[in-house]
Enzyme design. Structure first.
Site, mmCIF file in Angstrom:
data_model
loop_
_atom_site.group_PDB
_atom_site.id
_atom_site.type_symbol
_atom_site.label_atom_id
_atom_site.label_comp_id
_atom_site.label_asym_id
_atom_site.label_seq_id
_atom_site.Cartn_x
_atom_site.Cartn_y
_atom_site.Cartn_z
ATOM 1 N N LYS A 10 0.738 -1.398 -0.118
ATOM 2 C CA LYS A 10 -0.057 -0.178 -0.131
ATOM 3 C C LYS A 10 0.715 1.240 -0.157
ATOM 4 O O LYS A 10 2.173 1.326 0.298
ATOM 5 C CB LYS A 10 -0.986 0.199 1.216
ATOM 6 N N SER A 137 7.949 -12.197 -2.595
ATOM 7 C CA SER A 137 7.064 -11.007 -2.294
ATOM 8 C C SER A 137 7.682 -10.060 -3.433
ATOM 9 O O SER A 137 8.885 -10.174 -3.794
ATOM 10 C CB SER A 137 7.416 -10.173 -0.901
ATOM 11 N N GLY A 144 8.082 1.007 4.019
ATOM 12 C CA GLY A 144 6.986 1.855 4.011
ATOM 13 C C GLY A 144 5.703 1.576 2.975
ATOM 14 O O GLY A 144 4.921 1.963 3.028
ATOM 15 N N LEU A 145 6.228 0.325 2.269
ATOM 16 C CA LEU A 145 4.976 -0.082 1.508
ATOM 17 C C LEU A 145 3.991 -1.038 1.981
ATOM 18 O O LEU A 145 3.377 -1.931 1.130
ATOM 19 C CB LEU A 145 5.521 -0.416 0.153
ATOM 20 N N GLU A 194 0.261 -8.298 12.803
ATOM 21 C CA GLU A 194 1.041 -6.756 12.743
ATOM 22 C C GLU A 194 1.076 -6.277 14.019
ATOM 23 O O GLU A 194 2.227 -5.523 14.354
ATOM 24 C CB GLU A 194 -0.416 -5.757 12.136
ATOM 25 N N ASP A 205 -3.016 -0.727 7.567
ATOM 26 C CA ASP A 205 -2.177 -1.530 6.605
ATOM 27 C C ASP A 205 -2.650 -2.778 6.145
ATOM 28 O O ASP A 205 -3.084 -3.191 4.923
ATOM 29 C CB ASP A 205 -0.680 -1.847 7.136
HETATM 30 N N1 ADP Z 1 8.162 -11.503 2.521
HETATM 31 C C1 ADP Z 1 8.602 -11.471 3.984
HETATM 32 N N2 ADP Z 1 9.382 -12.690 4.453
HETATM 33 C C2 ADP Z 1 9.626 -12.247 5.681
HETATM 34 N N3 ADP Z 1 9.437 -11.338 6.562
HETATM 35 C C3 ADP Z 1 8.735 -10.125 5.972
HETATM 36 C C4 ADP Z 1 8.206 -10.186 4.669
HETATM 37 N N4 ADP Z 1 7.507 -9.006 4.562
HETATM 38 C C5 ADP Z 1 7.749 -8.500 5.669
HETATM 39 N N5 ADP Z 1 8.310 -9.088 6.555
HETATM 40 C C6 ADP Z 1 8.734 -8.685 8.113
HETATM 41 O O1 ADP Z 1 8.384 -7.266 8.103
HETATM 42 C C7 ADP Z 1 9.088 -6.562 8.440
HETATM 43 C C8 ADP Z 1 9.181 -5.157 7.563
HETATM 44 O O2 ADP Z 1 7.937 -4.433 8.326
HETATM 45 P P1 ADP Z 1 7.710 -3.016 8.742
HETATM 46 O O3 ADP Z 1 8.928 -2.583 9.314
HETATM 47 O O4 ADP Z 1 6.640 -2.713 9.228
HETATM 48 O O5 ADP Z 1 8.033 -2.190 7.191
HETATM 49 P P2 ADP Z 1 7.074 -2.369 6.079
HETATM 50 O O6 ADP Z 1 5.679 -2.939 6.450
HETATM 51 O O7 ADP Z 1 6.978 -0.967 5.527
HETATM 52 O O8 ADP Z 1 7.736 -3.110 4.862
HETATM 53 C C9 ADP Z 1 10.457 -7.230 7.974
HETATM 54 O O9 ADP Z 1 11.734 -6.770 8.505
HETATM 55 C C10 ADP Z 1 10.254 -8.635 8.134
HETATM 56 O O10 ADP Z 1 10.231 -8.945 9.725
HETATM 57 C C1 PMV Z 2 3.364 4.385 10.845
HETATM 58 C C2 PMV Z 2 2.006 3.531 10.414
HETATM 59 O O1 PMV Z 2 1.000 4.270 10.332
HETATM 60 C C3 PMV Z 2 2.224 2.894 8.904
HETATM 61 C C4 PMV Z 2 3.288 2.021 8.851
HETATM 62 O O2 PMV Z 2 3.607 1.697 7.662
HETATM 63 P P1 PMV Z 2 4.880 0.773 7.075
HETATM 64 O O3 PMV Z 2 4.835 -0.462 8.229
HETATM 65 O O4 PMV Z 2 6.076 1.682 7.250
HETATM 66 O O5 PMV Z 2 4.501 0.338 5.705
HETATM 67 C C5 PMV Z 2 1.728 2.415 11.584
HETATM 68 C C6 PMV Z 2 0.332 1.996 11.327
HETATM 69 O O6 PMV Z 2 -0.573 2.548 10.848
HETATM 70 O O7 PMV Z 2 0.278 0.845 12.082
HETATM 71 MG MG MG Z 3 4.641 -2.489 8.360
#
Ligand code: ADP
Ligand code: PMV
Ligand code: MG
Length: 388
Positions: A10, A137, A144-145, A194, A205
């Site tokens: 997203k 993936s 941030g996506l 989450e 998200d």
């Molecule tokens: N395909 C995947 N395989 C394993 N872990 C994943 C995968 N996608 C996400 N994660 C977990 O989610 C974390 C990233 O989440 P986050 O910090 O919320 O950033 P975002 O959600 O923006 O990508 C990774 O460090 C990992 O622990």
């Molecule tokens: C910062 C926040 O608003 C979005 C976080 O998104 P991402 O994990 O950075 O993709 C946290 C949330 O809504 O849970």
């Molecule tokens: Mg995240």
């Protein structure tokens, strides 16, 4: 029998972080997905059988003998697929010990949180039933996506597809969507995942990943939006790694230190998101009014970015993207948790392709990575594979 589930990432058009504190946010799904395929072996009742997790993109594999899980997580023996439950601190400790037994390479230590969420969702929904889950993936992780939510949604869906809580047509060929109540159940489980990844998630998200589209979200409630203007966004990944959980905790600490000032910041973000949703939904019969709407949108994005700076979640790399796009009279804001990660730039409908190429070239010359994603498409989908 195997199932594949795919769930999108997203972008957040406005309201990240503030949404955790009750403000309105506007977000849209993008056409980059995480896919989980889950396969149960035919005969698999012995304690030597394994629950396996393959992270294909990272060439990592984890496996746990069923007997070991029974010993370490006795409280999760009876699947509770119809009642999403938070992971208790004691269970999380036991799961962390199980994950700690695998030596995750230092450079990939961030993955541990994803593996924790996997084990919790798996054992809660399927108990100790052996199977192999394979994750791939298109999304950059921790940028941030919403890769964490896409993982939790696709995983919850694949697990629920073979549970008593969901009844599906296994003979269906091709991708299908869950019904409304099944989507709600997936979304609730994904939210529990989450929580392990974000600490205190808003639920935005996982909701946009489950339901797709463009949504307005506040305190757990979503409204589907219908955009009546072109919304072309350039996404620039600064490639600066960061962790959502730490950034969300940082904003909470700042809120604790300055409750009144931060309440005003969150309230301003709430107004911005509401106005943004009104603008994108209003009718625009000609190009001129589309341009006017784009100008308003740009102003709101700029204001939201300023408030994100007040929350302390911007970063030098994000500022570089803002300055670079401004040279081309384009407006940008960070998207997701900030601290690095991705930045959104509105590409007005009448902007020439040459300017888009130039701005991308300049951003990429700084070491950033650019992409233009389709936004507001489908949410979660699943597909059965009877041959395996
Ligand atoms: N395909 C995947 N395989 C394993 N872990 C994943 C995968 N996608 C996400 N994660 C977990 O989610 C974390 C990233 O989440 P986050 O910090 O919320 O950033 P975002 O959600 O923006 O990508 C990774 O460090 C990992 O622990
Ligand atoms: C910062 C926040 O608003 C979005 C976080 O998104 P991402 O994990 O950075 O993709 C946290 C949330 O809504 O849970
Ligand atoms: Mg995240």
């Amino acid at each position: 029998m195997a199932v594949r589930a795919r769930a999108p990432g997203k972008i957040i058009l406005s309201g990240e972080h503030a949404v955790v504190h009750g403000s309105t946010a506007v977000a849209a799904s993008i056409d980059l997905c995480t896919q989980v395929s889950l396969r149960f072996p035919i005969d698999s009742e012995s304690d030597d059988s394994l629950i396996k997790l393959q992270l294909k993109d990272m060439a990592l594999e984890f496996s746990w003998p069923v007997g070991r899980l029974k010993k370490m997580l006795p409280e999760l023996g009876i699947p509770q697929s119809s009642t999403p439950t938070p992971c208790s601190p004691e269970t999380l400790k036991s799961i962390a010990a199980l994950v700690g037994e695998h030596n995750i390479p230092e450079a990939k230590s961030g993955l541990a949180a994803g593996v924790l969420a996997f084990l919790y969702l798996y054992t809660s929904i399927q108990g100790y039933k052996p199977a192999t889950a394979v994750v791939t993936s298109d999304l950059p992780l921790g940028a941030g996506l919403g890769s964490s939510a896409a993982l939790c949604v696709s995983l919850s869906a694949a697990l629920l597809a073979f549970s008593d809580s969901v009844s599906l047509d296994f003979s269906h060929q091709g991708w299908l969507t869950f019904g409304e109540s099944e989507l709600e159940l997936v979304n609730k489980w994904a939210f529990e995942g989450e929580k392990i990844l974000h600490g205190k998630p808003s639920g935005l998200d996982n909701t946009v990943s489950t339901f797709g589209n463009i949504i307005m979200f506040k305190s757990g409630n979503l409204t589907l939006l219908k955009s009546r203007m072109p919304l072309r966004m350039l996404i620039t990944n600064t490639k600066v790694g960061r962790n959502t959980k730490a950034l969300v905790a940082g904003v909470s600490e700042r809120t604790f230190r300055h409750p009144d000032a931060m309440a005003a910041v969150f309230s301003a973000v709430d107004s911005i998101s509401k106005e943004l949703s009104t603008i994108i939904q209003s009718h625009a019969p000609d190009d001129l009014s589309i341009t006017e709407k784009e100008k308003k949108l740009e102003e709101l994005m700029e204001m939201n970015q300023g408030l994100l700076q007040c929350m302390g979640v911007t970063h030098a790399s994000i500022e570089t993207v803002l300055q670079t796009t401004l040279k081309y009279k384009l407006t940008s804001k960070l998207t997701g948790a900030g601290g690095g990660g991705c930045v959104l730039t509105l590409l007005p409908a009448l902007l020439s392709g040459t300017v888009v190429d130039e701005v991308i070239a300049e951003l990429e010359s700084c070491g950033f990575q650019c992409l233009i994603a389709e936004i507001g498409g489908k949410g979660l989908q699943i597909c059965f594979d009877a041959s395996s």
